[in-house]
Design an enzyme around this catalytic site. Sequence first.
Site, PDB file in Angstrom:
ATOM      1  CG  ASP A   1      35.703  51.205  39.755  1.00 62.44           C
ATOM      2  OD1 ASP A   1      36.380  52.075  40.328  1.00 62.44           O
ATOM      3  OD2 ASP A   1      35.736  49.981  39.925  1.00 62.44           O
TER       4      ASP A   1
ATOM      5  CG  HIS B   1      39.333  51.520  42.132  1.00 58.15           C
ATOM      6  ND1 HIS B   1      38.465  50.754  41.450  1.00 58.15           N
ATOM      7  CD2 HIS B   1      40.058  50.676  42.925  1.00 58.15           C
ATOM      8  CE1 HIS B   1      38.320  49.722  42.210  1.00 58.15           C
ATOM      9  NE2 HIS B   1      39.398  49.509  43.089  1.00 58.15           N
TER      10      HIS B   1
ATOM     11  CB  ALA C   1      30.591  40.717  47.851  1.00 52.16           C
TER      12      ALA C   1
ATOM     13  CB  SER D   1      39.530  46.420  43.641  1.00 52.89           C
ATOM     14  OG  SER D   1      38.461  46.859  44.632  1.00 52.89           O
TER      15      SER D   1
ATOM     16  CG  ASP E   1      46.096  49.361  25.925  1.00 57.32           C
ATOM     17  OD1 ASP E   1      45.962  48.902  24.923  1.00 57.32           O
ATOM     18  OD2 ASP E   1      46.873  48.902  26.903  1.00 57.32           O
TER      19      ASP E   1
ATOM     20  CB  VAL F   1      26.599  39.158  43.610  1.00 52.64           C
ATOM     21  CG1 VAL F   1      27.708  39.760  43.435  1.00 52.64           C
ATOM     22  CG2 VAL F   1      25.110  39.946  43.313  1.00 52.64           C
TER      23      VAL F   1
END
Length: 488
Positions: A188, A229, A367, A420, A197, A372
């Site tokens: 990403d 993101h 994808a 996403s 966190d 996948v």
Amino acid sequence: MSKTAGRRRGTAAGIALTAALSAAFLAPGIANAAPKPPPQAEIIHGDVMNYAINVTKANNGQTQKAERAVEQAGGEVVASYAEIGVVIAQSDNTVFADTLRLDKAVESVGATRTAPVDTADATYRGDAATTAPERRSAAVTKDMGVEAAGDVVADPRESEQWDMSLIGADAAHQITDGDRNVLVAVLDSGIEATHPDLAANVDATVSAGCNSGVPNTAPEAWQPSTSSHGTHVAGTIAAARNGVGIVGVAPDVRLSSVKVVNDDGFIYPEAAICGFMYATSTGADVTNNSYYIDPWMFWCDNDADQAAVKTAVDRAVQYSQSKGVVNVAAAGNSNIDLANKTTDASSPNDTTPLLRAIDTGCADIPAELDGVVTVSSTTNTSAKSGFSNYGLDVVDVAAPGSAILSTVTGGGYALYSGTSMASPHAAGVAALIKSTHPDMSGQALAGLLSGQATDVPCPVGSVQCVGSPADNGFFGAGMVNALAAVQK
């Protein structure tokens, strides 16, 4: 799962050597004559471009031959993967691809983009890796809070995480929060490793930036610069149970940050290939891929460049899966039926988009690559999110993706929407399955992720959604189920 160095002498040099030896036998007086050098390939200088080159056989010898051919054609090797027979190269020779296609060691060649590579690009030879943003998921402001259950101590904002309740993660946490031996690679825009966190779970020793086409393990190469993101995705997977903020699907597993997005928001093939190969080499059990590879929304078999790049990426993906990695990917945010594609007006997105006809030979990658796990997005009522792509025998599972609360850069939290956001829920559940079934193969794990999903039928009266409750175009095998994942 989606159905759908030393160098060896080149051929020209070998011919020249054979001719010289023949001459030596026929004319002893010239036995010491040197063989002719290989002919120089034609070079016509133009824009600098990057190329994916697929070698005929995935071994060191053939790959070295391809590397030699790159150099003879006026190119430079950016990265080389003998284990999958892929070479990434750069050249300003306008006939570079045509020249390489004539070489016996080369199966196919394709430009990885339509815009020239400029000096500010991370792949431009001599430049360092850059950092990256992500452009595809929009933040929303609607609060979707519901009450979270459990005897474990709740983190302060856990009650706002309706998505965790919907997939049974809150119940699963009564049994386990996951295993530290499990590693999820987040391909990403980078993860903020100092986020309160996430700090406990981000493993810097296996993180890297891949925007230069080769792994750069310097912290500045794999942490975010202008985008939250990747940090948001990471929080959904494994925000820690630590009395701060929220809790991820698998709050005790480790995360690696593998940056594949550049500062302009593009995920080019060379970065993605590097990401898959690096994640595999560092022992990732699961990868999350909340993106499609630019500049084409769909990479088509009837175009020589696109087909070659599609093959190169697929080789990296199939190699990772052969090593036990489960690759999870977002289905996309264009409300397109991926099983019945017709047109694409958004590509290429790095120059001027063109309206073109597309068909089943055109694929959203990663994808739609074989094996996948492709994830569609739902709302808090288990309805398909309006933006989510879909498709019978393309979508494998569904997960929450509308108004998802998670971590963002600056130590904060925000609501984002998109497939996403759905994909990391499925990646988190896959991590829980691996935690409770440590000896399970990647293929079996992916099968169990689908097999344990909760059936979600098509909406009544829908003409877009086709299939049975156990397998349909909107939800695939159904909603991912974290509780089932931890119940042996």
